[in-house]
Scaffold this motif. Sequence first.
Motif, PDB file in Angstrom:
ATOM      1  N   LEU A 371      41.588  52.148  49.576  1.00 37.02           N
ATOM      2  CA  LEU A 371      41.528  52.603  50.970  1.00 37.02           C
ATOM      3  C   LEU A 371      40.967  51.740  51.943  1.00 37.02           C
ATOM      4  CD1 LEU A 371      42.861  55.002  52.287  1.00 37.02           C
ATOM      5  CD2 LEU A 371      40.630  56.269  52.022  1.00 37.02           C
ATOM      6  N   LYS A 372      39.729  51.158  51.283  1.00 37.91           N
ATOM      7  CA  LYS A 372      39.306  49.995  52.416  1.00 37.91           C
ATOM      8  C   LYS A 372      40.105  48.960  52.620  1.00 37.91           C
ATOM      9  CE  LYS A 372      34.571  50.996  50.251  1.00 37.91           C
ATOM     10  NZ  LYS A 372      33.336  50.081  49.641  1.00 37.91           N
ATOM     11  N   ASN A 373      40.878  48.368  51.920  1.00 40.55           N
ATOM     12  CA  ASN A 373      41.896  47.541  51.878  1.00 40.55           C
ATOM     13  C   ASN A 373      43.321  47.860  52.930  1.00 40.55           C
ATOM     14  OD1 ASN A 373      40.374  45.265  50.890  1.00 40.55           O
ATOM     15  ND2 ASN A 373      40.806  46.001  48.953  1.00 40.55           N
ATOM     16  N   TRP A 374      43.367  49.112  52.453  1.00 41.97           N
ATOM     17  CA  TRP A 374      44.698  49.571  53.161  1.00 41.97           C
ATOM     18  C   TRP A 374      44.225  50.741  53.847  1.00 41.97           C
ATOM     19  CZ3 TRP A 374      49.009  46.847  52.646  1.00 41.97           C
ATOM     20  CH2 TRP A 374      49.060  45.717  51.532  1.00 41.97           C
ATOM     21  N   PRO A 375      43.730  50.975  54.952  1.00 47.47           N
ATOM     22  CA  PRO A 375      43.126  52.080  55.602  1.00 47.47           C
ATOM     23  C   PRO A 375      44.412  53.048  55.948  1.00 47.47           C
ATOM     24  CG  PRO A 375      42.134  50.252  56.891  1.00 47.47           C
ATOM     25  CD  PRO A 375      43.388  49.636  55.782  1.00 47.47           C
ATOM     26  N   ILE A 416      44.237  45.620  55.903  1.00 45.98           N
ATOM     27  CA  ILE A 416      43.062  44.811  56.632  1.00 45.98           C
ATOM     28  C   ILE A 416      43.145  43.404  56.922  1.00 45.98           C
ATOM     29  CG2 ILE A 416      42.025  44.200  54.570  1.00 45.98           C
ATOM     30  CD1 ILE A 416      40.059  46.001  57.399  1.00 45.98           C
ATOM     31  N   LYS A 417      44.342  42.695  56.284  1.00 44.40           N
ATOM     32  CA  LYS A 417      44.238  41.203  56.693  1.00 44.40           C
ATOM     33  C   LYS A 417      45.221  40.995  57.748  1.00 44.40           C
ATOM     34  CE  LYS A 417      42.933  39.710  52.177  1.00 44.40           C
ATOM     35  NZ  LYS A 417      43.229  38.813  50.812  1.00 44.40           N
ATOM     36  N   ASP A 423      51.581  40.987  62.613  1.00 43.47           N
ATOM     37  CA  ASP A 423      51.531  40.450  61.119  1.00 43.47           C
ATOM     38  C   ASP A 423      51.978  41.370  60.097  1.00 43.47           C
ATOM     39  OD1 ASP A 423      50.068  38.324  62.038  1.00 43.47           O
ATOM     40  OD2 ASP A 423      48.214  39.034  61.461  1.00 43.47           O
ATOM     41  N   VAL A 424      52.682  40.837  59.031  1.00 41.41           N
ATOM     42  CA  VAL A 424      52.996  41.666  57.960  1.00 41.41           C
ATOM     43  C   VAL A 424      52.655  40.801  56.695  1.00 41.41           C
ATOM     44  CG1 VAL A 424      55.322  42.345  59.267  1.00 41.41           C
ATOM     45  CG2 VAL A 424      55.152  40.216  58.103  1.00 41.41           C
ATOM     46  N   VAL A 429      52.798  42.680  48.525  1.00 41.66           N
ATOM     47  CA  VAL A 429      51.369  42.513  48.012  1.00 41.66           C
ATOM     48  C   VAL A 429      51.544  43.098  46.781  1.00 41.66           C
ATOM     49  CG1 VAL A 429      48.882  42.690  47.889  1.00 41.66           C
ATOM     50  CG2 VAL A 429      50.179  42.093  50.018  1.00 41.66           C
ATOM     51  N   ASN A 430      51.110  42.553  45.642  1.00 45.90           N
ATOM     52  CA  ASN A 430      51.183  43.083  44.352  1.00 45.90           C
ATOM     53  C   ASN A 430      52.553  43.893  43.871  1.00 45.90           C
ATOM     54  OD1 ASN A 430      48.514  42.313  43.838  1.00 45.90           O
ATOM     55  ND2 ASN A 430      47.735  43.952  44.594  1.00 45.90           N
ATOM     56  N   LYS A 431      53.370  43.667  44.763  1.00 44.89           N
ATOM     57  CA  LYS A 431      54.920  44.106  44.251  1.00 44.89           C
ATOM     58  C   LYS A 431      54.892  45.756  44.525  1.00 44.89           C
ATOM     59  CE  LYS A 431      56.584  40.273  41.666  1.00 44.89           C
ATOM     60  NZ  LYS A 431      57.224  40.029  40.197  1.00 44.89           N
ATOM     61  N   VAL A 432      53.717  46.319  45.221  1.00 43.33           N
ATOM     62  CA  VAL A 432      53.855  47.567  45.352  1.00 43.33           C
ATOM     63  C   VAL A 432      53.418  48.096  46.848  1.00 43.33           C
ATOM     64  CG1 VAL A 432      53.209  48.262  43.083  1.00 43.33           C
ATOM     65  CG2 VAL A 432      51.210  47.730  44.766  1.00 43.33           C
ATOM     66  N   TRP A 433      53.215  47.098  47.947  1.00 40.69           N
ATOM     67  CA  TRP A 433      53.275  47.452  49.211  1.00 40.69           C
ATOM     68  C   TRP A 433      54.103  46.787  49.996  1.00 40.69           C
ATOM     69  CZ3 TRP A 433      49.458  50.573  50.709  1.00 40.69           C
ATOM     70  CH2 TRP A 433      48.271  50.805  49.838  1.00 40.69           C
TER      71      TRP A 433
END
Length: 540
Positions: A371-375, A416-417, A423-424, A429-433
């Motif tokens: 959740l920190k990386n994907w708010p 977060i990035k 931006d996309v 990412v990790n084949k799940v996002w």
Amino acid sequence: MKKYGRLLLTLSLALVLLLPAALSSAAEVGTGQAGSPSVKTDGEVTFELGLLTGDGSGVNTQYLTKASTRIQAAIISLRLQGKLDEAIAYTGKNNFADSNLVGKSNQAILAYLHSHPEYGWNGAGANRFDPLAVISSQQLYKVLLEVLGYKSNKDFIYKDTESFAAGKGLMQIAGVTKLTNGHIATALVESLSAQMLEGHSLFEILKEKGVVPASAASPAGERLGLRTDSKLGSIFTDRQGRTLYYFSNDVQNLEACKGQCIANWPLFTSEKLQIPDSLNAADFTKLTRTDGTTQWMYKGWPLYTFVKDTKAGDTVGEGANGVWFVAKSEYSVMIGAHVDLGPYLTDALGRTLYYFDNDKPQTSVCEGDCLKNWPAVPVMKGSIPSTLTSSDFGSVTRSDGSLQAAYKGYPLYYFIKDVNHGDVTGQNVNKVWFVVSPAKFTGTTAGNTISKPAETAKTYHIDIKNFSFGTSPLTVEAGSKIVFTNFDDMQHNAVAVNGSFSVPLMSKGESQTITLDKPGTYDYYCQPHKSFMTGQIIVK
């Protein structure tokens, strides 16, 4: 003059801390901050010109959001006619019967109006003025038209006031039944460039009469206005009332529209910009394009008009090619477009929204460092582009009890990035996002592999009686069977608004069964009786 309060984007504290404070292009110049000469609000202009003075604390946000009354409008009309000082000093005793509702100085003004009906204030009947009654746009435009030299019942009739005013360039607040002082400011600014009956602009006459300083300059630059559209809500317009648009492709490249595109969708450009007080000047920036031309942007989205909008009020460009949409301040969700990914969901600032392929319907499994990386996207309130379906947007309750925005029952996230507008970097990412494609998204892999044993499936009945599907929405579990039975002599059917099901016409005593596996809200109607016979099924 006190600083204006500014509307803030409602985001959770966690989101503000985790995401970059601004997503902007290097091509932006000349931001319209408070006090900037590039962008001015109507309240700022009317205060500078002395047309509005406030109520003791200046023309600030608090004043501008207050309801405006008949006595305020009367004072403004007298000021515009250079008669206010004379009215304040008036000592006549004949007055309206309800003049005691206001203070002594305003009682003198009412007495002056009582003795000078030629200024357009004849009271509200029975020798009453109703000084504290809230004024409407129709009433204010009648006053402004008379200030311009046009007479009610001679040049126009009251019921046609707003259409007549529109022909004179007065249209920004049309249709508002209860005006605020901010509406008054907007109407005053647009009236400055209106032509008097004898041909001069009102601004020139005000300078001649000494109502505004002789050294004052008329509001310069382009005008961004608001117009209420019956289907699209409050939308942006230019000075001529032409609709403004945003282009989904600009989310990736601010100059995505070039050449013939610009010929069809002219840039909204000017050196300076005038805006209503309900908008935040800091949300407007200028884009300097590679050829040196400039273009106004709102929250990072360049603004355009459309050549096929031939008159004020046209919205021909709405939804064009799935990438052109009317510009407005109240979007909660917008549509961006990527050369490889196609259209996808963003928030109002162009920040990409994602789904997590491990999530199940109504459930987020992203916790802790995830959740920190994907708010989590907080619940968003506002309008959506017309090509989207409002019932697809909702919320899920997280494990800590907080609410998270959802699309078709699945939680939405930021990454977060993602630093810049559009931006996309979170895609695949990790084949799940993944970004959320409105046309393609049908749920997550985890959600679509949920097994529902046939023996656990429930059956619900909707009895069609007296031209009705019943009084309350039907809530069912995913995988449930819904049986429609017609008890009327007339034939009926059931058709989903989003096209997910269509029950054929049933005669009396006939039944049809559907199964809904996908969570969501399904609005439906009877095709022969669509105007009044509707229902709703909520699938959990």
